[in-house]
Design a protein around this motif. Structure first.
Motif, PDB file in Angstrom:
ATOM      1  N   SER A 166       0.852  -1.248   0.053  1.00 13.55           N
ATOM      2  CA  SER A 166       0.064  -0.102   0.094  1.00 13.55           C
ATOM      3  C   SER A 166       0.780   1.281   0.114  1.00 13.55           C
ATOM      4  N   GLY A 167       0.248   2.350  -0.211  1.00 15.10           N
ATOM      5  CA  GLY A 167       0.863   3.677  -0.210  1.00 15.10           C
ATOM      6  C   GLY A 167       1.418   4.252  -1.420  1.00 15.10           C
ATOM      7  N   GLY A 168       0.955   3.481  -2.500  1.00 20.64           N
ATOM      8  CA  GLY A 168       1.517   4.409  -3.880  1.00 20.64           C
ATOM      9  C   GLY A 168       0.227   5.373  -4.245  1.00 20.64           C
ATOM     10  N   GLY A 169       0.622   6.115  -5.435  1.00 19.74           N
ATOM     11  CA  GLY A 169      -0.164   6.911  -5.518  1.00 19.74           C
ATOM     12  C   GLY A 169       0.438   8.069  -6.910  1.00 19.74           C
ATOM     13  N   LEU A 170      -0.104   8.931  -7.130  1.00 22.46           N
ATOM     14  CA  LEU A 170       0.332   9.776  -8.224  1.00 22.46           C
ATOM     15  C   LEU A 170       0.957  11.133  -7.556  1.00 22.46           C
ATOM     16  N   VAL A 171       2.150  11.201  -7.808  1.00 21.70           N
ATOM     17  CA  VAL A 171       3.087  12.143  -7.345  1.00 21.70           C
ATOM     18  C   VAL A 171       3.961  13.042  -8.342  1.00 21.70           C
ATOM     19  N   GLN A 172       4.155  14.286  -8.286  1.00 18.58           N
ATOM     20  CA  GLN A 172       4.933  15.041  -8.992  1.00 18.58           C
ATOM     21  C   GLN A 172       6.415  14.841  -9.077  1.00 18.58           C
ATOM     22  N   PRO A 173       7.174  15.103  -9.962  1.00 18.51           N
ATOM     23  CA  PRO A 173       8.603  14.897  -9.979  1.00 18.51           C
ATOM     24  C   PRO A 173       9.363  15.641  -8.997  1.00 18.51           C
ATOM     25  N   GLY A 174      10.307  14.722  -8.170  1.00 19.01           N
ATOM     26  CA  GLY A 174      10.566  15.329  -6.862  1.00 19.01           C
ATOM     27  C   GLY A 174      10.113  15.412  -5.620  1.00 19.01           C
ATOM     28  N   GLY A 175       8.783  14.650  -5.687  1.00 19.18           N
ATOM     29  CA  GLY A 175       8.051  14.270  -4.520  1.00 19.18           C
ATOM     30  C   GLY A 175       8.467  13.159  -4.021  1.00 19.18           C
ATOM     31  N   SER A 176       7.576  12.896  -2.717  1.00 19.63           N
ATOM     32  CA  SER A 176       8.001  11.687  -1.922  1.00 19.63           C
ATOM     33  C   SER A 176       6.838  10.780  -1.569  1.00 19.63           C
ATOM     34  N   LEU A 177       7.030   9.539  -1.504  1.00 17.41           N
ATOM     35  CA  LEU A 177       5.995   8.471  -1.023  1.00 17.41           C
ATOM     36  C   LEU A 177       6.562   7.710   0.070  1.00 17.41           C
ATOM     37  N   ARG A 178       5.674   6.915   0.809  1.00 17.57           N
ATOM     38  CA  ARG A 178       6.283   5.840   1.555  1.00 17.57           C
ATOM     39  C   ARG A 178       5.389   4.892   1.453  1.00 17.57           C
ATOM     40  N   LEU A 179       5.936   3.587   0.936  1.00 20.63           N
ATOM     41  CA  LEU A 179       5.134   2.277   0.710  1.00 20.63           C
ATOM     42  C   LEU A 179       5.247   1.709   1.974  1.00 20.63           C
ATOM     43  N   SER A 180       4.127   0.739   2.170  1.00 22.96           N
ATOM     44  CA  SER A 180       4.168  -0.157   3.267  1.00 22.96           C
ATOM     45  C   SER A 180       3.957  -1.718   2.457  1.00 22.96           C
ATOM     46  N   CYS A 181       4.374  -2.599   3.383  1.00 25.07           N
ATOM     47  CA  CYS A 181       4.019  -4.125   3.039  1.00 25.07           C
ATOM     48  C   CYS A 181       3.725  -5.063   4.173  1.00 25.07           C
ATOM     49  N   ALA A 182       2.358  -5.530   4.425  1.00 30.50           N
ATOM     50  CA  ALA A 182       2.188  -6.101   5.421  1.00 30.50           C
ATOM     51  C   ALA A 182       2.193  -7.529   5.238  1.00 30.50           C
ATOM     52  N   ALA A 183       3.017  -8.415   5.976  1.00 27.63           N
ATOM     53  CA  ALA A 183       3.332  -9.628   5.593  1.00 27.63           C
ATOM     54  C   ALA A 183       2.602 -10.659   6.530  1.00 27.63           C
ATOM     55  N   SER A 184       2.265 -11.690   6.164  1.00 28.09           N
ATOM     56  CA  SER A 184       1.824 -12.780   7.022  1.00 28.09           C
ATOM     57  C   SER A 184       1.901 -14.223   6.515  1.00 28.09           C
ATOM     58  N   GLY A 185       1.877 -15.127   7.032  1.00 36.83           N
ATOM     59  CA  GLY A 185       2.060 -16.534   6.658  1.00 36.83           C
ATOM     60  C   GLY A 185       3.435 -17.375   6.722  1.00 36.83           C
ATOM     61  N   PHE A 186       4.364 -16.528   7.469  1.00 36.31           N
ATOM     62  CA  PHE A 186       5.741 -16.991   7.543  1.00 36.31           C
ATOM     63  C   PHE A 186       6.369 -16.197   8.590  1.00 36.31           C
ATOM     64  N   THR A 187       7.553 -16.841   9.106  1.00 32.09           N
ATOM     65  CA  THR A 187       8.190 -16.129  10.183  1.00 32.09           C
ATOM     66  C   THR A 187       8.712 -14.848   9.722  1.00 32.09           C
ATOM     67  N   PHE A 188       8.230 -13.580   9.745  1.00 28.99           N
ATOM     68  CA  PHE A 188       8.841 -12.520   9.211  1.00 28.99           C
ATOM     69  C   PHE A 188      10.238 -11.906   9.467  1.00 28.99           C
ATOM     70  N   SER A 189      10.539 -12.079  10.901  1.00 29.86           N
ATOM     71  CA  SER A 189      11.688 -11.961  11.591  1.00 29.86           C
ATOM     72  C   SER A 189      13.020 -12.775  11.116  1.00 29.86           C
ATOM     73  N   SER A 190      12.571 -13.759  10.227  1.00 28.77           N
ATOM     74  CA  SER A 190      13.654 -14.873   9.833  1.00 28.77           C
ATOM     75  C   SER A 190      13.820 -14.734   8.407  1.00 28.77           C
ATOM     76  N   VAL A 191      13.111 -13.782   7.762  1.00 26.31           N
ATOM     77  CA  VAL A 191      13.325 -13.559   6.344  1.00 26.31           C
ATOM     78  C   VAL A 191      14.057 -12.165   5.931  1.00 26.31           C
ATOM     79  N   PRO A 192      15.207 -12.224   5.088  1.00 25.44           N
ATOM     80  CA  PRO A 192      15.298 -10.696   4.477  1.00 25.44           C
ATOM     81  C   PRO A 192      14.301 -10.482   3.629  1.00 25.44           C
ATOM     82  N   MET A 193      13.986  -9.199   3.379  1.00 23.76           N
ATOM     83  CA  MET A 193      12.877  -8.614   2.524  1.00 23.76           C
ATOM     84  C   MET A 193      13.422  -7.998   1.459  1.00 23.76           C
ATOM     85  N   ALA A 194      12.628  -7.732   0.601  1.00 25.29           N
ATOM     86  CA  ALA A 194      13.199  -6.612  -0.699  1.00 25.29           C
ATOM     87  C   ALA A 194      11.990  -5.894  -1.138  1.00 25.29           C
TER      88      ALA A 194
END
Length: 116
Positions: free
Chosen positions: A7-35
């Motif tokens: 989540s967190g996407g959208g339309l932004v002008q050049p030079g702007g900022s966004l913060r994306l989030s990804c909620a994970a489940s179904g595995f041991t998150f703290s044991s997994v490198p993420m990308a």
């Protein structure tokens, strides 16, 4: 089963900022490198940034170095991508997944469009 909800996407002008989030489940998150990955129109999906399972080791594709920052909150099973100084070439659908060896499951992604 593995679930990844971006989540967190959208339309932004050049030079702007966004913060994306990804909620994970179904595995041991703290044991997994993420990308974060992205797929631009007409292109293959590419890796953008990764972080080791307990944080640290942040690595970025050259095109986003100095502009994007990946982080994670293991207590919330969430990984983030702070994107600053956005450029039109950053326009893509952004996905999160396990780093280095992505799960077969991919979430729906979140669309980022950089345009004036």
């Amino acid at each position: 089963q593995v679930q990844l909800v971006e989540s967190g996407g959208g339309l932004v002008q050049p030079g702007g900022s966004l913060r994306l989030s990804c909620a994970a489940s179904g595995f041991t998150f703290s044991s997994v490198p993420m990308a974060w990955y992205r797929r631009a129109p007409g292109k293959e999906r590419e890796w953008v940034a990764r972080i080791w399972n307990h944080g640290g080791g942040e690595t970025y594709v050259d095109s986003v170095k100095g502009r994007f920052t990946i982080s994670r909150d293991n207590a919330m099973s969430t990984v983030y991508l702070q994107m600053n100084s956005l450029k039109p070439e950053d326009t893509a659908v952004y996905y999160c997944n396990r780093a280095l060896a992505p799960y077969n499951y991919w979430g729906q992604g979140t669309q980022v469009t950089v345009s004036s």
